[in-house]
Write a protein that holds these residues in place. Structure first.
Motif, PDB file in Angstrom:
ATOM      1  N   LEU A 179     180.562  53.230  60.221  1.00 16.54           N
ATOM      2  CA  LEU A 179     181.329  52.065  60.360  1.00 16.54           C
ATOM      3  C   LEU A 179     181.989  52.107  61.862  1.00 16.54           C
ATOM      4  CD1 LEU A 179     183.272  51.601  57.153  1.00 16.54           C
ATOM      5  CD2 LEU A 179     181.603  50.005  58.316  1.00 16.54           C
ATOM      6  N   SER A 209     184.315  46.335  61.333  1.00 14.69           N
ATOM      7  CA  SER A 209     183.628  47.756  61.079  1.00 14.69           C
ATOM      8  C   SER A 209     184.734  48.894  61.803  1.00 14.69           C
ATOM      9  CB  SER A 209     182.307  47.895  61.702  1.00 14.69           C
ATOM     10  OG  SER A 209     182.229  47.939  63.041  1.00 14.69           O
ATOM     11  N   ASP A 221     181.621  39.389  57.061  1.00 17.46           N
ATOM     12  CA  ASP A 221     181.443  40.497  57.876  1.00 17.46           C
ATOM     13  C   ASP A 221     181.805  41.845  57.064  1.00 17.46           C
ATOM     14  OD1 ASP A 221     181.425  39.518  60.343  1.00 17.46           O
ATOM     15  OD2 ASP A 221     183.276  38.623  60.460  1.00 17.46           O
ATOM     16  N   PHE A 239     179.094  51.261  64.834  1.00 16.02           N
ATOM     17  CA  PHE A 239     178.414  50.147  65.022  1.00 16.02           C
ATOM     18  C   PHE A 239     178.251  49.535  66.287  1.00 16.02           C
ATOM     19  CE2 PHE A 239     178.582  47.536  60.778  1.00 16.02           C
ATOM     20  CZ  PHE A 239     178.084  48.742  60.003  1.00 16.02           C
ATOM     21  N   ALA A 250     179.438  44.643  56.804  1.00 19.33           N
ATOM     22  CA  ALA A 250     179.877  46.327  57.310  1.00 19.33           C
ATOM     23  C   ALA A 250     179.728  47.133  56.436  1.00 19.33           C
ATOM     24  CB  ALA A 250     181.476  46.068  57.922  1.00 19.33           C
TER      25      ALA A 250
END
Length: 403
Positions: A77, A290, A222, A80, A226
């Motif tokens: 995360l 993220s 999102d 990203f 994520a």
């Protein structure tokens, strides 16, 4: 020892951890004193106090779950946006001083080892943790502590020593530009530009810290993407790690190197995420949230790391670990300042690069925000994010040399 909340009281312990993180984040963004201490340290302090007051246990399956599941998910995360092409293009100059500063961390690791190897047991397992964390941040600390199976109590003492030193180091970095000798030896264009601004402009810069983690447009899609991508990367890396480790299961040096290096789960997580971020930068950068989710998960780790740290343990073990951390940070700063002077970097660039090494991308960006060095915020984040990638490699390299 009996505690108010038992080790099996899962919901109560998750509540304590999440509230510790929430309060730490609130204080960090609300008050200047808390921002200087950092939310990570506050979260550790909260659970440390609760554990030493016998309110929460020092060991629990909940803590194990954070180590086993929460932390591995935080790594991808936070990566990203680890697009190598973007880092090279937008932060080429900062990248150079960052890599030179990383060499200082590497050198500091060996200096600390040979200075303290007779004083600290199993130091060859501990040094990779500090090399990792002083190249990228907490993610690398976790990865290296797991890789070399460092005992939980030692990890707790180390993190307390690290946090204490980091807090002191931040104050040193903040004060560097105003020192007379620094003014004489180094350029400080960002500080000079701030001094040239009007009082009104400087007031605007002060409000940037509150806006840094402000509300952003994040959709349900999102969050779903994520989390889904992070789970996929961790699962793939875990499976692949088992395959590689099994394939190179021999006792010879080559097999041990290949299995230990390329079969490392955290290295695979960082490498796979970095490759995806580099080959599909638009798609990965379009997934919002993220960084926020990953940072929250890392804060949970800091909350957990405080629980096993009894005061007696810290008094017994932290002094030497604090000396270890001091040696490494001092060598990093000296090397950064020397190379910065040789290659004519500004003091602000040196400070952010060193901070990105020692504290990671969030502390580097936060310092740039708090100082009003707006042009260095994104480079600080980018090079610090790269530290998440190379920190594990350097940590394992040092571990292999010392074992």
């Amino acid at each position: 020892m009996t505690t108010l909340i038992s080790a099996e009281d899962t919901w109560a312990l998750w509540t304590i951890l999440s509230l510790s993180v929430a309060i730490s984040i609130y204080l960090e963004q609300k008050y200047v004193w808390a921002n200087k201490i950092t939310g990570c340290i506050l979260a550790t302090i909260f659970t440390l106090v609760l554990a030493n007051l016998n309110i929460i246990p020092t060991e629990s399956p909940v803590y194990d779950a954070v180590w086993s599941y929460v932390v591995p998910l935080a790594v991808p995360l936070l990566l990203f946006n680890a697009n190598v092409k973007k880092i090279l293009k937008e932060s080429g100059r900062m990248l150079a001083i960052y890599l030179l500063s990383s060499a200082g961390t590497l050198l500091g690791g060996f200096v600390a080892y040979f200075s303290l190897k007779n004083a600290i047991p199993k130091l060859n397992d501990i040094i990779p943790m500090f090399v990792g964390t002083y190249t990228g941040g907490a993610v690398n600390f976790v990865a290296m502590s797991e890789q070399y199976a460092v005992p939980g109590k030692t990890v707790s003492a180390a993190i307390v020593a690290d946090n204490l030193l980091m807090a002191l180091y931040v104050f040193v970095l903040i004060s560097l530009p105003s020192m007379a000798i620094i003014k004489k030896l180094y350029k400080r264009p960002y500080e000079d530009a701030l001094l040239a601004q009007s009082e009104e402009d400087r007031d605007k810069n002060k409000t940037m810290a509150a806006k840094f983690w402000g509300a952003k447009s994040i959709s349900l899609k999102d969050i779903a993407f994520a989390v889904g991508i992070a789970f996929t990367i961790v699962t793939l890396s875990t499976k692949l790690s088992g395959v590689i480790s099994g394939f190179f299961s021999g006792k010879d040096a080559f097999s041990q190197f290949m299995g230990g290096f390329f079969g490392n789960k955290y290295l695979l997580i960082t490498t796979i995420t970095m490759m995806i971020a580099s080959f599909f930068p638009k798609q990965m950068s379009s997934v919002k949230g993220s960084q926020e989710i990953g940072t929250f998960l890392i804060y949970l780790f800091f909350a957990v790391i405080g629980a096993p740290a009894s005061i007696l343990l810290i008094i017994k073990e932290s002094p030497l670990l604090l000396v270890l951390a001091l040696i490494m940070v001092a060598v990093n700063m000296i090397v950064s300042l020397i190379f910065g002077k040789i290659f004519k970097f500004s003091i602000e660039e040196i400070i952010i690069a060193s901070n990105a090494n020692i504290g990671g991308p969030t502390t580097a960006a936060a310092m740039a925000v708090s100082k009003g060095w707006t042009e260095l915020i994104i480079p600080g984040l980018l090079i610090g994010t790269l530290g998440y990638v190379i920190g594990n490699y350097l940590g394992i390299f040092v571990g292999m040399v010392l074992h």
